[in-house]
Scaffold this motif. Structure first.
Motif: not given
Ligand code: CDT
Length: 302
Positions: A46-48, A124-126, A142-144, A168-174, A194-196
């Motif tokens: 996983p991420e982190l 490195r995560k874009i 608070l990743e930023r 990495i993580c959020n990248d996969r949505r784009w 890591n997705t809540p």
């Molecule tokens: N780690 C990560 O990139 N998580 C995001 C959730 C962001 S919620 C502000 C994701 O896209 O899963």
């Protein structure tokens, strides 16, 4: 001659803040051993993957923040993972918080390590999501605050003769992530996340969290004719529920293998790389049909 690569996705259960790095590395080593025993030639974590997902907290103490970062990879705590890779001849992609040696840059990073236990390449995560301060009504993310946006582009590396990219993580949505990697020649995209499970800002979408996990990865695989292998950090980590759903997706967009737990788990699939050309010929022969002259806005407008 047929081309393939047997891929393992090493999902982890939660990694609590109280866990020692050595305990966490023990878990990763055990997962890598299971992956190798199952015949895998490469594994993705996983991420982190070395710590709890610390951007869920606003932390001010610099020493506390730095304790989540790796100033060197491998370091004294992580060396065992690299030694295991070399011993079992299985490479891996590992997400971690990177502190750069020269100028103290901080990135959300994934390294690709070869079957000899040596670094092959770094991403490195874009798309760094969230904010630098908590925002009212929004899940604290608070990743930023802790990470600069990646500055290495979308590189592709040759691993056992196969072209491998990472995200990495959020990248996969784009969609841009997959398109950039595949224009660079990727045949496999390795992803960690890591997705809540729940977001305060969108309770109405709660039932769609897993759908919105798989949808962009399946679309990315299909529209770019690439294999996608994605590893979640899952389960309740320091009080926050993270989704699982780790998977291996074929260039057809089909899920070829999927995790069934929210715990440490290994899934394995032999990725047929010849399927890429078959899928490409059906619908996505880039060289023949793409019209970049008509897509200028995609690069010019945010
Ligand atoms: N780690 C990560 O990139 N998580 C995001 C959730 C962001 S919620 C502000 C994701 O896209 O899963």
């Amino acid at each position: 001659m047929a081309r393939d690569l047997t891929i393992a996705v090493c999902q982890t259960g939660p990694i609590q803040k109280s866990a020692q790095r050595s305990e966490t590395v023990d878990r990763l080593v055990a997962l890598l051993e299971r992956a190798a025993a199952a015949g895998a030639e490469i594994a993705v974590f996983p991420e982190l993957a070395l710590t709890t997902f610390f951007p869920r907290w606003r932390i001010d103490d610099q020493a506390e923040i730095e304790a989540f970062f790796e100033p060197a990879m491998p370091g004294p705590q992580t060396q065992r993972l690299y030694d295991t890779a070399a011993r079992l001849k299985i490479g891996f992609a590992l997400g971690y918080a990177e502190l750069t040696r020269v100028d103290g840059g901080r990135f959300n990073t994934m390294d690709l390590v070869g079957q000899d236990g040596k670094l092959v390449g770094r991403y490195r995560k874009i798309h760094v999501p969230g904010s630098s301060e908590p925002e009212p009504g929004t899940t604290v993310h608070l990743e930023r605050r802790y990470f600069e946006p990646g500055n290495l582009g979308f590189p592709v590396f040759v691993y056992r003769g196969v072209r491998v990219g990472m995200a990495i993580c959020n990248d996969r949505r784009w969609p841009e992530t997959y398109r950039m990697l595949c224009l660079n020649g990727a045949e496999i995209v390795l992803i960690g996340y890591n997705t809540p499970l729940l977001l305060d800002e969108a309770p109405a979408l709660a039932h769609l969290r897993m759908f919105h996990n798989h949808l962009p990865m399946q679309a990315g695989a299909y529209q770019n004719t690439v294999w996608v292998a994605a590893a979640a950090k899952a389960g309740v980590e320091d009080g926050q529920a993270l989704i699982g759903g780790s998977c291996i997706i074929a260039p057809t967009g089909e899920i070829a293998a999927q995790a069934i737990s929210l715990d440490d788990e290994v899934i394995v699939h032999r990725a047929d790389l010849d399927l890429i050309a078959v899928c490409r010929k059906v619908n996505f022969d880039f060289a023949r049909y793409r019209r970049p002259d008509q897509y200028r806005l995609i690069a010019d407008q945010v």
